[in-house]
Design a protein around this motif. Structure first.
Motif, PDB file in Angstrom:
ATOM      1  N   ASP A 158       0.834  -1.206   0.000  1.00 48.96           N
ATOM      2  CA  ASP A 158       0.000   0.000   0.000  1.00 48.96           C
ATOM      3  C   ASP A 158       0.868   1.255   0.000  1.00 48.96           C
ATOM      4  O   ASP A 158       0.576   2.231  -0.687  1.00 48.96           O
ATOM      5  N   GLN A 159       1.951   1.222   0.760  1.00 51.40           N
ATOM      6  CA  GLN A 159       2.860   2.362   0.828  1.00 51.40           C
ATOM      7  C   GLN A 159       3.505   2.627  -0.534  1.00 51.40           C
ATOM      8  O   GLN A 159       3.571   3.775  -0.967  1.00 51.40           O
ATOM      9  N   ILE A 160       3.969   1.573  -1.220  1.00 53.67           N
ATOM     10  CA  ILE A 160       4.612   1.826  -2.513  1.00 53.67           C
ATOM     11  C   ILE A 160       3.590   2.232  -3.583  1.00 53.67           C
ATOM     12  O   ILE A 160       3.946   2.926  -4.525  1.00 53.67           O
ATOM     13  N   LEU A 161       2.325   1.829  -3.426  1.00 49.15           N
ATOM     14  CA  LEU A 161       1.296   2.294  -4.354  1.00 49.15           C
ATOM     15  C   LEU A 161       1.010   3.781  -4.147  1.00 49.15           C
ATOM     16  O   LEU A 161       0.834   4.532  -5.102  1.00 49.15           O
ATOM     17  N   ARG A 162       0.942   4.198  -2.879  1.00 46.41           N
ATOM     18  CA  ARG A 162       0.664   5.606  -2.555  1.00 46.41           C
ATOM     19  C   ARG A 162       1.850   6.515  -2.855  1.00 46.41           C
ATOM     20  O   ARG A 162       1.689   7.628  -3.319  1.00 46.41           O
ATOM     21  N   ASP A 163       3.055   6.033  -2.543  1.00 50.46           N
ATOM     22  CA  ASP A 163       4.251   6.865  -2.676  1.00 50.46           C
ATOM     23  C   ASP A 163       5.429   5.995  -3.104  1.00 50.46           C
ATOM     24  O   ASP A 163       6.232   5.576  -2.273  1.00 50.46           O
ATOM     25  N   PRO A 164       5.536   5.711  -4.408  1.00 53.45           N
ATOM     26  CA  PRO A 164       6.595   4.817  -4.885  1.00 53.45           C
ATOM     27  C   PRO A 164       8.007   5.270  -4.483  1.00 53.45           C
ATOM     28  O   PRO A 164       8.885   4.434  -4.265  1.00 53.45           O
TER      29      PRO A 164
ATOM     30  N   PHE B 180      -1.611 -13.756 -10.023  1.00 50.77           N
ATOM     31  CA  PHE B 180      -0.210 -13.631 -10.424  1.00 50.77           C
ATOM     32  C   PHE B 180      -0.051 -12.414 -11.315  1.00 50.77           C
ATOM     33  O   PHE B 180      -0.875 -12.179 -12.194  1.00 50.77           O
ATOM     34  N   GLY B 181       0.988 -11.647 -11.075  1.00 50.38           N
ATOM     35  CA  GLY B 181       1.246 -10.457 -11.878  1.00 50.38           C
ATOM     36  C   GLY B 181       2.724 -10.127 -11.854  1.00 50.38           C
ATOM     37  O   GLY B 181       3.566 -10.948 -11.459  1.00 50.38           O
ATOM     38  N   PHE B 182       3.031  -8.916 -12.260  1.00 54.99           N
ATOM     39  CA  PHE B 182       4.411  -8.438 -12.281  1.00 54.99           C
ATOM     40  C   PHE B 182       4.483  -7.071 -11.634  1.00 54.99           C
ATOM     41  O   PHE B 182       3.525  -6.296 -11.699  1.00 54.99           O
ATOM     42  N   LEU B 183       5.620  -6.789 -11.035  1.00 60.15           N
ATOM     43  CA  LEU B 183       5.929  -5.446 -10.556  1.00 60.15           C
ATOM     44  C   LEU B 183       7.239  -5.049 -11.219  1.00 60.15           C
ATOM     45  O   LEU B 183       8.201  -5.822 -11.205  1.00 60.15           O
ATOM     46  N   ALA B 184       7.272  -3.863 -11.802  1.00 59.95           N
ATOM     47  CA  ALA B 184       8.485  -3.365 -12.452  1.00 59.95           C
ATOM     48  C   ALA B 184       9.167  -2.354 -11.527  1.00 59.95           C
ATOM     49  O   ALA B 184       8.498  -1.597 -10.815  1.00 59.95           O
TER      50      ALA B 184
ATOM     51  N   TYR C 233      13.170   1.698  -7.551  1.00 62.68           N
ATOM     52  CA  TYR C 233      11.872   2.231  -7.167  1.00 62.68           C
ATOM     53  C   TYR C 233      10.770   1.607  -8.026  1.00 62.68           C
ATOM     54  O   TYR C 233      10.948   1.404  -9.231  1.00 62.68           O
ATOM     55  N   PHE C 234       9.649   1.320  -7.409  1.00 58.88           N
ATOM     56  CA  PHE C 234       8.489   0.729  -8.062  1.00 58.88           C
ATOM     57  C   PHE C 234       8.000   1.609  -9.205  1.00 58.88           C
ATOM     58  O   PHE C 234       7.864   2.817  -9.048  1.00 58.88           O
ATOM     59  N   ASP C 235       7.713   0.983 -10.351  1.00 64.30           N
ATOM     60  CA  ASP C 235       7.187   1.694 -11.518  1.00 64.30           C
ATOM     61  C   ASP C 235       5.661   1.633 -11.472  1.00 64.30           C
ATOM     62  O   ASP C 235       5.051   0.698 -11.979  1.00 64.30           O
ATOM     63  N   PHE C 236       5.074   2.629 -10.852  1.00 65.54           N
ATOM     64  CA  PHE C 236       3.623   2.655 -10.691  1.00 65.54           C
ATOM     65  C   PHE C 236       2.900   2.690 -12.031  1.00 65.54           C
ATOM     66  O   PHE C 236       1.869   2.060 -12.206  1.00 65.54           O
ATOM     67  N   ASN C 237       3.439   3.426 -12.998  1.00 64.39           N
ATOM     68  CA  ASN C 237       2.756   3.573 -14.283  1.00 64.39           C
ATOM     69  C   ASN C 237       2.604   2.229 -14.996  1.00 64.39           C
ATOM     70  O   ASN C 237       1.545   1.950 -15.572  1.00 64.39           O
ATOM     71  N   ALA C 238       3.612   1.382 -14.966  1.00 68.70           N
ATOM     72  CA  ALA C 238       3.515   0.058 -15.602  1.00 68.70           C
ATOM     73  C   ALA C 238       2.460  -0.781 -14.896  1.00 68.70           C
ATOM     74  O   ALA C 238       1.648  -1.448 -15.534  1.00 68.70           O
ATOM     75  N   PHE C 239       2.451  -0.753 -13.571  1.00 72.04           N
ATOM     76  CA  PHE C 239       1.474  -1.512 -12.794  1.00 72.04           C
ATOM     77  C   PHE C 239       0.056  -1.012 -13.087  1.00 72.04           C
ATOM     78  O   PHE C 239      -0.857  -1.796 -13.341  1.00 72.04           O
ATOM     79  N   ASP C 240      -0.113   0.291 -13.081  1.00 74.21           N
ATOM     80  CA  ASP C 240      -1.423   0.888 -13.316  1.00 74.21           C
ATOM     81  C   ASP C 240      -1.934   0.548 -14.718  1.00 74.21           C
ATOM     82  O   ASP C 240      -3.116   0.242 -14.900  1.00 74.21           O
TER      83      ASP C 240
END
Length: 138
Positions: free
Chosen positions: A19-25, A60-64, A70-77
């Motif tokens: 949740d933290q990395i989704l709110r503030d990568p 199952f998914g991927f996180l970039a 740092y987490f790539d929120f745009n790819a996940f979104d």
């Protein structure tokens, strides 16, 4: 939630951390995943007396992660939106009962955000979710 590296090592990612990395990568850096696309699995387990007894569902998914870790929120979104749009399009029909044409872009983007484990890896994930196997906590 678990992340799997290229060698199939499991890392537990607590929901609060996700949740933290989704709110503030920019608030969480994972240098071990820098510049990679990591497999992710989200597991729900049934608890009895606070003890896990069975896996209820799993996705199952991927996180970039960028080159700095740092987490790539745009790819996940992008993948999440494509999956949602695809699901909505598949349940919608034309007034005469004919199916709508689904833009294949969503299908390809959504598929690019999913993976399927081998049977042995599935057993390892289930065992970790049921706390039968230890894994590194992120």
């Amino acid at each position: 939630m678990f992340l799997l590296d290229q060698e199939d090592r499991l890392y537990r990612l607590p929901n609060a951390k996700f949740d933290q990395i989704l709110r503030d990568p920019a608030s969480c850096r994972f240098t071990r995943f820098a510049g990679t696309r990591v497999r992710m699995t989200d597991v729900a387990v049934e608890l009895v007396d606070r003890q896990p007894i069975r896996v209820v569902w799993i996705t199952f998914g991927f996180l970039a992660f960028d080159n700095d870790g740092y987490f790539d929120f745009n790819a996940f979104d992008r993948h999440q939106r494509a999956r949602a749009e695809l699901a909505l399009a598949l349940t919608t029909t034309e007034p005469k009962g004919e199916r709508l044409v689904v833009d294949a872009t969503d299908r390809f983007v959504a598929q690019g955000g999913r993976w399927t484990p081998s049977r042995s890896l599935q057993r390892l994930i289930d065992a970790a979710a049921l706390e039968q196997v230890k894994c590194t906590r992120l």
